[in-house]
Design an enzyme around this catalytic site. Structure first.
Site, PDB file in Angstrom:
ATOM      1  CG  ASN A  43      -1.972  -1.053   1.205  1.00 23.72           C
ATOM      2  OD1 ASN A  43      -2.334  -1.647   0.191  1.00 23.72           O
ATOM      3  ND2 ASN A  43      -2.702  -0.962   2.178  1.00 23.72           N
ATOM      4  CG  ASP A  53      -2.140   3.338   3.510  1.00 19.54           C
ATOM      5  OD1 ASP A  53      -1.279   2.450   3.286  1.00 19.54           O
ATOM      6  OD2 ASP A  53      -3.127   3.402   3.561  1.00 19.54           O
ATOM      7  CE  LYS A 103      -3.864   0.672   6.287  1.00 23.64           C
ATOM      8  NZ  LYS A 103      -4.121  -0.512   6.355  1.00 23.64           N
TER       9      LYS A 103
END
Length: 199
Positions: free
Chosen positions: A5, A7, A154
């Site tokens: 990901n 992030d 997140k």
């Protein structure tokens, strides 16, 4: 192939892990970290009773009444970092077998149109989790990696933590937990009604 990901600021292509992936000759490998209170909502691995295959359980797949069990970090000790390794030849076989896609389980994620306003119109977001691909690869495996491989952003809690002095930036630009924390990040719990991301 290594995927992660965007992030996860701790994701790196680690040559030691690549070597391990090659040596074990698995078609797919997931990097996992030990659960802490800060990430008890992260998805964890389970073993399917029918075929012994690894499967991924995500928090949005969990019924409300099962949430305390899902978040029990003494029962589910490791979680998916979404740092994933896949052999391209095996991935190609799966994509060809299923006519151009990977048959990932569909997740129904209940949300509101305006994330900061719980009274706004309720919607269901359909999504898939890339880590759920672990169930599609026969012989898939997982490896426990150091916490340095997982630094997500997140939530506002995550951002606050990473921007605090609990983390340091290494010379190769990776965020790592400050040794002064004694190996455990502080627990951040901002009011989710006031501090809610739009993602």
């Amino acid at each position: 192939m290594f995927v992660s990901n965007s992030d996860n600021l701790g994701a790196t292509l680690d040559l030691k892990i690549l070597t391990h992936f090659d040596v074990v000759d698995a078609p797919f490998m997931m990097e996992c970290c030990k659960h802490t209170e800060n990430d008890k909502k992260e998805g964890h691995l389970a073993v399917c009773k029918e075929d012994g295959q690894l499967i991924l359980h995500e928090s949005v797949m969990c019924a409300d009444e099962d949430e305390p069990t899902f978040q029990d970090i003494t029962k589910h000790r490791f979680f998916n970092t979404n740092n994933l390794w896949a052999r391209l030849d095996k991935l190609k076989e799966i994509v060809e077998k299923f006519c151009g896609f990977i048959p990932l389980p569909m997740i129904k994620n209940k949300k509101t149109v305006a994330p900061k306003d719980d009274s706004s119109t309720k919607v269901v977001q359909l999504e898939t989790a890339m880590g759920a691909a672990i169930e599609c690869f026969e012989g898939a495996t997982a490896i426990v990696v150091p916490r340095t491989c997982f630094a997500p952003v997140k939530t506002c809690n995550d951002l606050f933590l990473l921007r605090s002095d609990a983390y340091m930036i290494t010379p190769d630009h990776r965020p790592v937990l400050n040794p002064a924390c004694g190996g455990s990040a502080p627990i951040i719990n901002l009011d989710s009604k006031k501090y809610k991301t739009d993602a």
